[in-house]
Design an enzyme around this catalytic site. Structure first.
Site, short mmCIF file in Angstrom:
data_model
loop_
_atom_site.label_atom_id
_atom_site.label_comp_id
_atom_site.label_asym_id
_atom_site.label_seq_id
_atom_site.Cartn_x
_atom_site.Cartn_y
_atom_site.Cartn_z
N CYS A 1 40.46 45.96 33.27
CA CYS A 1 41.80 45.57 31.76
C CYS A 1 41.62 46.55 30.52
O CYS A 1 40.17 46.20 30.02
CB CYS A 1 41.76 44.80 32.23
SG CYS A 1 43.30 43.38 30.37
N ASP B 1 39.77 44.78 37.00
CA ASP B 1 40.69 44.79 38.02
C ASP B 1 40.73 45.37 39.22
O ASP B 1 40.48 46.70 39.83
CB ASP B 1 41.99 45.31 37.09
CG ASP B 1 42.66 44.79 35.39
OD1 ASP B 1 42.72 43.67 36.10
OD2 ASP B 1 43.02 45.14 34.91
#
Length: 154
Positions: free
Chosen positions: A52, A59
């Site tokens: 992120c 992620d």
């Protein structure tokens, strides 16, 4: 059977370090030796990771890349290293997904290419991103990607 010349490839045949970033990653290609044959090539990356850009937390996504070759095929080890380079790269889901599709389309100039990026929830909301070079050809069998929408525990 046609033999593919691999002498120009730089990443096969030994250990290759993970690139520091997707921009530095070297995507390689080999000639499509079945010119005139129209078929779909599918790559599935069920453990794709990036960071992120705001929180620097990991992620996780499940990527499916389908393409109909033109004159080139992507060399799979270079694709693996390219995708792995996102592991320490901060970008939003949409940016990662579209960037991957565009880099592959630029490298391969395929008849058609699509990427389905099925991201696991961030902030409680899963994000799916779909990008293609154009409409799906109607005269080639293109299987569904088969990744169900995120349901959580329900």
């Amino acid at each position: 059977m046609v033999t593919t010349d691999t002498s120009h490839l730089t990443q096969l045949g030994g250990p290759t370090a993970l690139p520091a970033s997707p921009e530095e990653a070297v995507l390689e290609r080999v000639p499509h030796t079945h010119a005139g044959e129209r078929y779909v090539v599918r790559f599935t990356a069920p453990e794709f990771t990036s960071l992120c850009p705001m929180t620097v937390q990991p992620d996780f996504g499940h990527l499916m890349i389908d393409y109909i070759p033109g004159t080139w095929l992507v060399e799979s080890k270079s694709l693996k290293l390219f995708l792995g380079a996102f592991r320490n790269h901060g970008a939003f889901h949409e940016d990662c997904s579209v960037y991957i599709g565009k880099r592959l389309a630029e490298l391969l100039n395929p008849e058609w290419l699509r990427i389905g990026a099925y991201w696991y929830p961030r902030g409680g909301i899963p994000i799916d991103v779909f990008w293609a070079t154009g409409p799906e050809p109607k005269d080639v069998w293109i299987p569904e990607q088969g990744v169900p929408p995120y349901r959580g525990r329900g």
